[in-house]
Write a protein that holds these residues in place. Sequence first.
Motif, PDB file in Angstrom:
ATOM      1  N   ALA A  96       0.890  -1.096   0.021  1.00 17.28           N
ATOM      2  CA  ALA A  96      -0.054  -0.178  -0.161  1.00 17.28           C
ATOM      3  C   ALA A  96       0.921   1.289   0.142  1.00 17.28           C
ATOM      4  O   ALA A  96       0.557   2.212  -0.493  1.00 17.28           O
ATOM      5  CB  ALA A  96      -1.055  -0.043   1.333  1.00 17.28           C
ATOM      6  N   THR A  97       1.907   1.196   0.843  1.00 16.85           N
ATOM      7  CA  THR A  97       2.865   2.623   0.999  1.00 16.85           C
ATOM      8  C   THR A  97       3.344   2.605  -0.483  1.00 16.85           C
ATOM      9  O   THR A  97       3.475   3.738  -1.061  1.00 16.85           O
ATOM     10  CB  THR A  97       3.810   2.452   1.953  1.00 16.85           C
ATOM     11  N   ALA A  98       4.059   1.741  -1.086  1.00 15.87           N
ATOM     12  CA  ALA A  98       4.666   1.935  -2.558  1.00 15.87           C
ATOM     13  C   ALA A  98       3.864   2.315  -3.316  1.00 15.87           C
ATOM     14  O   ALA A  98       3.937   3.130  -4.157  1.00 15.87           O
ATOM     15  CB  ALA A  98       5.198   0.486  -2.787  1.00 15.87           C
ATOM     16  N   GLU A  99       2.492   1.595  -3.251  1.00 14.19           N
ATOM     17  CA  GLU A  99       1.439   1.852  -4.507  1.00 14.19           C
ATOM     18  C   GLU A  99       1.289   3.528  -4.350  1.00 14.19           C
ATOM     19  O   GLU A  99       0.815   4.175  -5.275  1.00 14.19           O
ATOM     20  CB  GLU A  99       0.303   1.089  -4.106  1.00 14.19           C
ATOM     21  N   HIS A 100       1.025   3.937  -3.117  1.00 17.02           N
ATOM     22  CA  HIS A 100       0.742   5.419  -2.902  1.00 17.02           C
ATOM     23  C   HIS A 100       1.859   6.492  -3.238  1.00 17.02           C
ATOM     24  O   HIS A 100       1.676   7.301  -3.937  1.00 17.02           O
ATOM     25  CB  HIS A 100       0.721   5.753  -1.327  1.00 17.02           C
ATOM     26  N   ARG A 101       3.264   5.993  -3.081  1.00 18.85           N
ATOM     27  CA  ARG A 101       4.335   6.651  -3.702  1.00 18.85           C
ATOM     28  C   ARG A 101       4.368   6.590  -5.414  1.00 18.85           C
ATOM     29  O   ARG A 101       4.670   7.592  -6.031  1.00 18.85           O
ATOM     30  CB  ARG A 101       5.542   6.011  -3.423  1.00 18.85           C
ATOM     31  N   LEU A 102       3.921   5.431  -5.858  1.00 18.07           N
ATOM     32  CA  LEU A 102       4.235   5.131  -7.303  1.00 18.07           C
ATOM     33  C   LEU A 102       2.843   5.585  -8.071  1.00 18.07           C
ATOM     34  O   LEU A 102       2.880   6.036  -9.361  1.00 18.07           O
ATOM     35  CB  LEU A 102       4.180   3.793  -7.360  1.00 18.07           C
ATOM     36  N   GLY A 103       1.665   5.428  -7.289  1.00 23.47           N
ATOM     37  CA  GLY A 103       0.437   5.902  -8.176  1.00 23.47           C
ATOM     38  C   GLY A 103       0.258   4.517  -9.130  1.00 23.47           C
ATOM     39  O   GLY A 103      -0.824   4.705  -9.941  1.00 23.47           O
ATOM     40  N   VAL A 104       0.851   3.491  -9.017  1.00 24.12           N
ATOM     41  CA  VAL A 104       0.714   2.319  -9.764  1.00 24.12           C
ATOM     42  C   VAL A 104       0.868   1.029  -9.132  1.00 24.12           C
ATOM     43  O   VAL A 104       1.695   1.032  -8.135  1.00 24.12           O
ATOM     44  CB  VAL A 104       1.631   2.150 -11.031  1.00 24.12           C
ATOM     45  N   ARG A 105       0.120   0.102  -9.410  1.00 22.31           N
ATOM     46  CA  ARG A 105       0.053  -1.128  -8.664  1.00 22.31           C
ATOM     47  C   ARG A 105       1.116  -1.893  -9.101  1.00 22.31           C
ATOM     48  O   ARG A 105       1.337  -2.166 -10.530  1.00 22.31           O
ATOM     49  CB  ARG A 105      -0.985  -2.087  -8.961  1.00 22.31           C
ATOM     50  N   ILE A 106       2.256  -2.351  -8.692  1.00 17.89           N
ATOM     51  CA  ILE A 106       3.532  -2.904  -8.995  1.00 17.89           C
ATOM     52  C   ILE A 106       3.245  -4.327  -9.538  1.00 17.89           C
ATOM     53  O   ILE A 106       3.743  -4.704 -10.522  1.00 17.89           O
ATOM     54  CB  ILE A 106       4.498  -3.265  -7.750  1.00 17.89           C
ATOM     55  N   ALA A 107       1.975  -4.908  -9.146  1.00 16.37           N
ATOM     56  CA  ALA A 107       1.652  -6.140  -9.475  1.00 16.37           C
ATOM     57  C   ALA A 107       1.217  -6.032 -11.016  1.00 16.37           C
ATOM     58  O   ALA A 107       1.241  -6.873 -11.797  1.00 16.37           O
ATOM     59  CB  ALA A 107       0.432  -6.856  -8.813  1.00 16.37           C
ATOM     60  N   ASP A 108       0.864  -4.964 -11.627  1.00 12.80           N
ATOM     61  CA  ASP A 108       0.272  -4.776 -13.006  1.00 12.80           C
ATOM     62  C   ASP A 108       1.403  -4.577 -14.034  1.00 12.80           C
ATOM     63  O   ASP A 108       1.045  -4.712 -15.223  1.00 12.80           O
ATOM     64  CB  ASP A 108      -0.469  -3.569 -13.105  1.00 12.80           C
ATOM     65  N   LEU A 109       2.573  -4.328 -13.503  1.00 12.47           N
ATOM     66  CA  LEU A 109       3.688  -4.044 -14.360  1.00 12.47           C
ATOM     67  C   LEU A 109       3.915  -5.314 -15.236  1.00 12.47           C
ATOM     68  O   LEU A 109       4.493  -5.473 -16.410  1.00 12.47           O
ATOM     69  CB  LEU A 109       4.970  -3.764 -13.583  1.00 12.47           C
ATOM     70  N   GLY A 110       3.929  -6.447 -14.629  1.00 12.35           N
ATOM     71  CA  GLY A 110       4.126  -7.848 -15.394  1.00 12.35           C
ATOM     72  C   GLY A 110       3.244  -8.114 -16.620  1.00 12.35           C
ATOM     73  O   GLY A 110       4.018  -8.682 -17.547  1.00 12.35           O
ATOM     74  N   ASP A 111       2.140  -7.525 -16.389  1.00 11.20           N
ATOM     75  CA  ASP A 111       1.330  -7.458 -17.649  1.00 11.20           C
ATOM     76  C   ASP A 111       1.516  -6.614 -18.915  1.00 11.20           C
ATOM     77  O   ASP A 111       1.277  -6.840 -20.066  1.00 11.20           O
ATOM     78  CB  ASP A 111      -0.249  -7.085 -17.184  1.00 11.20           C
TER      79      ASP A 111
END
Length: 644
Positions: A96-111
């Motif tokens: 949640a913290t990383a997503e707040h900083r990035l604005g992107v779900r890291i899990a979606d990058l693999g797609d």
Amino acid sequence: MMHRPVCSRFTSKLSIFRVVAQSTIVCLGLVILPIVQAVPPSQDLLSKDAKGWLSFPDYKTMSARFDQTQWGIVLADARLAPFRNQLRQQFNDQLATAEHRLGVRIADLGDVATGEIAAAALQWGDDEKDLQRGFVLIIDVTKNEMAAQNLLNNVIQSLQKKGAKIETKGNHISARLKAKNLQTHNIEFYLNKTVLIVTDHIVVLNDVLARLKNPAAADSLARSDAFQTVQKQLDNAAPNLKTDSQWFVIPLDYSAIVRDANEGPRRRRRDRIKVLRRQGFDAIEAAGGRLGFAQQGRDSTMVSFIHAPQAKRKNAVLALNFPPAAELPPDEWVDSSAASSSEVSWDIAFAFAQLKSLVDDWLDQPGYAQALLSEMAEDPRGLQIDIEKDLIAQMKGRLSFSRNVVLPVTETSEKIVISIPLVNAPVLQQLFKARLPKDTGIKHHISKKKHDVWELLPPKRRGDAPPRQGFGPRDPKPANVGNRVKRTINPGITVAYGRFFYCSDWMYLVDLVDANWKQRNHLAADNGYQGVMAELGRMAAQEQGGISSSQFIDIAGAYRINYELMRLNKIAKSESFLVRLIRAISREDEPEDESTPKKRINGENLPPFAAIEGKFGLGGYHVYTRPDGWMIYGCVLPPTPAAH
């Protein structure tokens, strides 16, 4: 100029590969021209200011190889879908913290990735007051620009719903957000036909874009001395490894970046990282490693190197003294049923002496450690044991650690045993018999074979006790202090067979010292153990020195207890070492004090462990000490029938 690649872990297959990219976001302004050439390796696109770096050089290939491993096969089992989904949700919550900083779900990058996914943390500036830090994600999206654009559109829409102000300049999108504390931060996105970049600092974005045009720049991470030193060692250690994941870190710098990113404005009374620097831990200049799946006849292969030149070590870091030994087989009491077994060659007495300065500095109380030891040795109300002279000095330079799981699985099934050979066991044995009965927190037991085993009772509750002043007793004693913390099992210690033993369950320790070791199936003679050690020996055939540490692990045995407790929804009440450690770190109460334990994972629909047990193999690692640091070789072998 910049520093600190975020060596955070990160994944698209959340359930399997828990690698969290702790990363990044930011940027504003600049005229950015479209870049169309192939994406260079991320280590060429980052400056030498990168302090932490994690990379999947070819994410799709890594994913395919991982699916061939035992964990990939197990997690693909349809019967584990509820468990896998719960793990995925837990993983998302942790990000949640990383997503707040990035604005992107890291899990979606693999797609959207068609090549490398990399995360980095950077730090630059001439002195502490001028330090700047940034996180960055770099994703190769060659031939998949449309999917990347769709992802970016969704991210921007989500940020707008949160009140972000969006500014677009060509391929560059800047989002400005205001937090509840009225502080603002930027999230910078850049997307062209080949690359997606997300960062939280415009300087980082500009630098990466400049290096896309000139990846051969001399001041890149790839060309920094620290990075090249580590990579050279890894190249020599595993020249034929096809790398699926790789990482690099400047340990103390990276720790400071992550700490400050998570804590925000500093409120700490003491900078612990500065303490570690003063105590010489900056001699650990760099570390890095590589991981490969399903190749060379192994399920997974790992090599790591920690660069810590002997000549630069001083103060407390000297405690990391692990003299090489010709071999480090499991101690003779370790049974072949052990879930894991570790051996460490360590100069314990020397390490203890060096660590006193760390304790003093950590607490900001010069002389505290020695004063405490003196009080314990001289206080007539205490045990009057000189810990350093009477106990530590008796310990030889070896430590054995074993983890067993007693069936059927319950909250107390895990049994941890640690043993250390002694210089003069009878002397320590007599000292314990004379002094330990004085302590009301220790209970004496005599085994059937007349071994003295000492049960360590749980501490008394502090209640509203005032802070202790000096070393004297509390005064006055609060009325609600005195009841002991409830605990299902209590640890124990003993001196037997020339060794000092500690065990997480004193009753298990009684059975261990009363057992006939000659009739046990020793782990050292087990075919599975010998197979792992032989494979590690082949991996490290070029090493000239001896082994400083060795571990063996039965993957099924190691994970069984937590899996079974998840099935029973009793993981919150587990007395396992890992769960106790988590409670201690989070300062949670003992499980019996929690009237309604949180059930983070609903395991009611999981199949019995026997359904997946045979799909796991055996593994281990060896650590070799060198004048310039430590080299680590590790592997997990494919499962074989009745291997262990």
